[in-house]
Write a protein that holds these residues in place. Sequence first.
Motif, PDB file in Angstrom:
ATOM      1  N   GLU A 117      -1.923  10.577   8.311  1.00 14.12           N
ATOM      2  CA  GLU A 117      -3.103   9.729   8.409  1.00 14.12           C
ATOM      3  C   GLU A 117      -2.788   8.241   8.386  1.00 14.12           C
ATOM      4  O   GLU A 117      -3.348   7.465   9.174  1.00 14.12           O
ATOM      5  N   ARG A 118      -1.867   7.834   7.511  1.00 14.94           N
ATOM      6  CA  ARG A 118      -1.649   6.417   7.278  1.00 14.94           C
ATOM      7  C   ARG A 118      -0.483   5.851   8.080  1.00 14.94           C
ATOM      8  O   ARG A 118      -0.523   4.703   8.533  1.00 14.94           O
ATOM      9  N   TRP A 119       0.606   6.637   8.219  1.00  6.32           N
ATOM     10  CA  TRP A 119       1.763   6.155   8.957  1.00  6.32           C
ATOM     11  C   TRP A 119       1.800   6.703  10.377  1.00  6.32           C
ATOM     12  O   TRP A 119       2.676   6.337  11.158  1.00  6.32           O
ATOM     13  N   HIS A 120       0.886   7.611  10.689  1.00 12.27           N
ATOM     14  CA  HIS A 120       0.809   8.227  12.024  1.00 12.27           C
ATOM     15  C   HIS A 120       2.087   8.975  12.377  1.00 12.27           C
ATOM     16  O   HIS A 120       2.542   8.959  13.520  1.00 12.27           O
ATOM     17  N   TRP A 121       2.671   9.665  11.401  1.00  9.40           N
ATOM     18  CA  TRP A 121       3.858  10.480  11.608  1.00  9.40           C
ATOM     19  C   TRP A 121       3.457  11.902  11.986  1.00  9.40           C
ATOM     20  O   TRP A 121       2.425  12.383  11.608  1.00  9.40           O
ATOM     21  N   GLU A 146       0.837  -1.202   0.000  1.00  9.20           N
ATOM     22  CA  GLU A 146       0.000   0.000   0.000  1.00  9.20           C
ATOM     23  C   GLU A 146       0.874   1.255   0.000  1.00  9.20           C
ATOM     24  O   GLU A 146       0.961   1.981   0.994  1.00  9.20           O
ATOM     25  N   PRO A 147       1.545   1.523  -1.114  1.00 10.97           N
ATOM     26  CA  PRO A 147       2.405   2.700  -1.167  1.00 10.97           C
ATOM     27  C   PRO A 147       1.586   3.983  -1.076  1.00 10.97           C
ATOM     28  O   PRO A 147       0.435   4.029  -1.517  1.00 10.97           O
ATOM     29  N   LEU A 148       2.200   4.998  -0.487  1.00  8.29           N
ATOM     30  CA  LEU A 148       1.594   6.324  -0.508  1.00  8.29           C
ATOM     31  C   LEU A 148       1.952   6.969  -1.846  1.00  8.29           C
ATOM     32  O   LEU A 148       3.114   6.943  -2.259  1.00  8.29           O
ATOM     33  N   ALA A 182       2.722  18.173  -4.430  1.00  6.03           N
ATOM     34  CA  ALA A 182       2.722  16.739  -4.165  1.00  6.03           C
ATOM     35  C   ALA A 182       3.114  16.455  -2.718  1.00  6.03           C
ATOM     36  O   ALA A 182       2.535  15.579  -2.057  1.00  6.03           O
ATOM     37  N   MET A 183       4.077  17.212  -2.193  1.00  9.94           N
ATOM     38  CA  MET A 183       4.538  16.964  -0.832  1.00  9.94           C
ATOM     39  C   MET A 183       3.455  17.277   0.195  1.00  9.94           C
ATOM     40  O   MET A 183       3.339  16.585   1.212  1.00  9.94           O
ATOM     41  N   ARG A 184       2.653  18.310  -0.053  1.00 11.76           N
ATOM     42  CA  ARG A 184       1.563  18.613   0.875  1.00 11.76           C
ATOM     43  C   ARG A 184       0.602  17.432   0.955  1.00 11.76           C
ATOM     44  O   ARG A 184       0.140  17.067   2.038  1.00 11.76           O
ATOM     45  N   GLN A 185       0.298  16.837  -0.189  1.00  9.66           N
ATOM     46  CA  GLN A 185      -0.556  15.649  -0.194  1.00  9.66           C
ATOM     47  C   GLN A 185       0.100  14.500   0.568  1.00  9.66           C
ATOM     48  O   GLN A 185      -0.542  13.789   1.343  1.00  9.66           O
ATOM     49  N   LEU A 186       1.412  14.311   0.326  1.00 10.52           N
ATOM     50  CA  LEU A 186       2.119  13.205   0.951  1.00 10.52           C
ATOM     51  C   LEU A 186       2.198  13.381   2.462  1.00 10.52           C
ATOM     52  O   LEU A 186       2.021  12.418   3.215  1.00 10.52           O
ATOM     53  N   VAL A 187       2.471  14.607   2.911  1.00  7.79           N
ATOM     54  CA  VAL A 187       2.547  14.867   4.350  1.00  7.79           C
ATOM     55  C   VAL A 187       1.221  14.516   5.019  1.00  7.79           C
ATOM     56  O   VAL A 187       1.189  13.907   6.103  1.00  7.79           O
ATOM     57  N   ALA A 188       0.101  14.867   4.378  1.00 10.26           N
ATOM     58  CA  ALA A 188      -1.210  14.530   4.931  1.00 10.26           C
ATOM     59  C   ALA A 188      -1.379  13.015   5.032  1.00 10.26           C
ATOM     60  O   ALA A 188      -1.916  12.496   6.026  1.00 10.26           O
ATOM     61  N   GLN A 189      -0.882  12.285   4.015  1.00  5.95           N
ATOM     62  CA  GLN A 189      -0.973  10.823   4.051  1.00  5.95           C
ATOM     63  C   GLN A 189      -0.044  10.224   5.105  1.00  5.95           C
ATOM     64  O   GLN A 189      -0.387   9.221   5.752  1.00  5.95           O
ATOM     65  N   LEU A 190       1.137  10.817   5.285  1.00  2.00           N
ATOM     66  CA  LEU A 190       2.050  10.336   6.331  1.00  2.00           C
ATOM     67  C   LEU A 190       1.413  10.483   7.703  1.00  2.00           C
ATOM     68  O   LEU A 190       1.561   9.611   8.569  1.00  2.00           O
TER      69      LEU A 190
END
Length: 204
Positions: free
Chosen positions: A200-204, A135-137, A190-198
């Motif tokens: 939500e999904r990785w709990h960072w 499940e890659p981000l 793209a990074m703003r989207q990725l940070v939100a996923q980190l």
Amino acid sequence: MSAKRLLLASNNAKKLTELRALLVPLGVELLAQGDLAIAEAAEPFDTFLENALAKARHAAHASGLPTLADDSGLCVDALGGEPGVRSSRFARDARQGEGDADNNRWLLQRLHGQAQREAAFVCVLVALRHAADPEPLVATGRWPLSVLDAAQGGGGFGYDPIVRPRGASAGSVATLTEAEKNAHSHRALAMRQLVAQLHERWHW
């Protein structure tokens, strides 16, 4: 995950600096794969997503670390999306030289006399917890641009001197400050989207 460490699947120093700056608010330490003597991965695919995923899996497998990969480039409407994933080797593939200056010259030559100048910088980021992560981000950023007739400005890198943000009345991306570029660029989007996923999904 306890340690907020990501390996960047690239040896591009300017890309590393840009992505590090964008990750500062999250408190993530971004490492370069070159520091771990990991070779560049092959990029044989025709889409940014496929290449980014291949680079991320390669570096994650070699390092055992969570990995971030970026594949990005300039897509020009009048050229059917070229140079796209071949942006860094556009001139070389056409035997028109090598490096940023030759890429810019060759693109302007290809567009000579062309009224349609719309383009976009496109970035796809992929993050993996490990090489076999099912499940890659995935995050995508697109920065609408217009291609100029000649280079302007001495900043930035790549195609920055010959493109202008769509709607801007003067200058090129190469005339923007680092802060201005990081606020609007394809990589920043793209990074703003990725940070939100980190979060939500990785709990960072």
